[in-house]
Design a protein around this motif. Sequence first.
Motif, PDB file in Angstrom:
ATOM      1  N   ILE A 193       0.826  -1.220   0.000  1.00  0.00           N
ATOM      2  CA  ILE A 193       0.000   0.000   0.000  1.00  0.00           C
ATOM      3  C   ILE A 193       0.855   1.264   0.000  1.00  0.00           C
TER       4      ILE A 193
ATOM      5  N   PHE B  20      -1.330  -6.312   4.330  1.00  0.00           N
ATOM      6  CA  PHE B  20      -0.918  -5.035   3.752  1.00  0.00           C
ATOM      7  C   PHE B  20       0.535  -4.758   4.115  1.00  0.00           C
TER       8      PHE B  20
ATOM      9  N   PHE C  56      -1.288  -6.287   8.803  1.00  0.00           N
ATOM     10  CA  PHE C  56      -0.472  -5.248   8.159  1.00  0.00           C
ATOM     11  C   PHE C  56       0.873  -5.142   8.851  1.00  0.00           C
TER      12      PHE C  56
END
Length: 459
Positions: free
Chosen positions: A158, A203, A238
């Motif tokens: 991301i 992520f 993440f």
Amino acid sequence: MADLTSLAYYIETFGCQMNENDSERIAGVLDAAGARRAASVEESGLVVVNTCAVRGKSEEKLYSYLGRLRTLKRKRGLIIAVAGCVAQLHRDGLIDGRPFVDIVVGPDNYQRLPEALAPSLAQGRVFARVLTSRSRNWDEEARRPVLRENRVSAYVTIMEGCDNFCAYCVVPFTRGREKFRPLRAVLEEVEALAQAGYREIQFLGQNVNIYRDPATGTRFPDLLERAAAVPGPEWIRFITSHPRTFDPETVRAMARSPKVCRQLHLPLQAGSTAVLGRMKRGYTRDEYFEKIHLLRAAMPDIHLSTDIIVGFPGETEEEFRETLSALSEIRFSNIFSFRYSPRPRTAAAKLPDDVPLDVKRRRLIEVQALQKTIQVELHGTFVGRTIRVLGTGRSRKDEAVYSGRSEGYQVVNFRAPDDAVGRFVRVRITGYGPYSLRGDALAFEAPRLVAPPRPAALG
Ligand code: SF4
């Protein structure tokens, strides 16, 4: 562009999850250009070595691997490409020092690999190329497939790069300044992965919690909620978060969504405020502890992991003891610990590397021994409990034994009567060691992953 269909490629990956995701992107680019993946170096005509520059040791590992490739190249034709962080750090210097390296390609330039290979393939001799410009083109990337080998859990980048310039860290020089991927592209990739049957999304970014969509300014907590709203994947994780910018809004977004795993990697690096100051980390010991209290107050069952560096310049015995006491107080589920080594271009490289090697070694042993004791104690508390595990692979030695991860990211090896890969399984924990849990499958929660998804162009 020349035809790459006669070319078989092999990718060797060193380093972190972002490098693994980059290797998937490289494979996607080469595959789309017609090249095919080889199962081993021996069967390939092109070897891409995706490198890690974060520690001196990882670079040494790379050079010894390149030495082996050089021997192979002498015996038969082989194109050698060095990709990733070491490529970006040393650029032309890599080819100057090792003329057997043909292509040097930095993280923003993987789309250009076919173009770099074309003249060599067309003319039957290798032309050296250095591709290290700094302009990541997310739109161009979105049109290329990502070729994932893992059919269960997918990495989704991301953001990339870092503006923090911690004193010891080479990443701002290899990955460049912070760049955020458009939210639209992130969500389209999550939707495509959901349709392909992925059960878990991870992520990635050097500092995910400062994410903001370049078009709308949407921030990380909203990205988490938007991703959690996509039907399909049941777990979202993440990595990496920075303790300075990890905020209460993200804690609240995590706590609100049952899809966001109760697990967080929050790099501490050192337990002493003085050392953290010299490292230019931007937070104190107390501030780090406050973030941990916030997380545990919102999610009492959360599992935490961290990174620790021992022997940073000037680290006294007393300062080192503060790292040990932080580990004892916080009781992380897992840690990644390293001896400090100076890296080129960093601020700390200008400081005297004054902690003797034998002291660094002893401190690392102490850290790892303490953590091992903590993990044994934590793992002991799992025995007799039934936990949810996502099956990710099976043992090569015993067909009935599978491996997977718990929501807290513990490795779980378990016996199951049916294929458990890609399925959520209720596992009763019967045993443990310092690094994994053992158990027996009691029930399967979701249908098995039927057709392994072929990668599709995203965006
Ligand atoms: S936050 Fe610090 S340690 Fe992490 S990537 Fe950026 S400079 Fe490196």
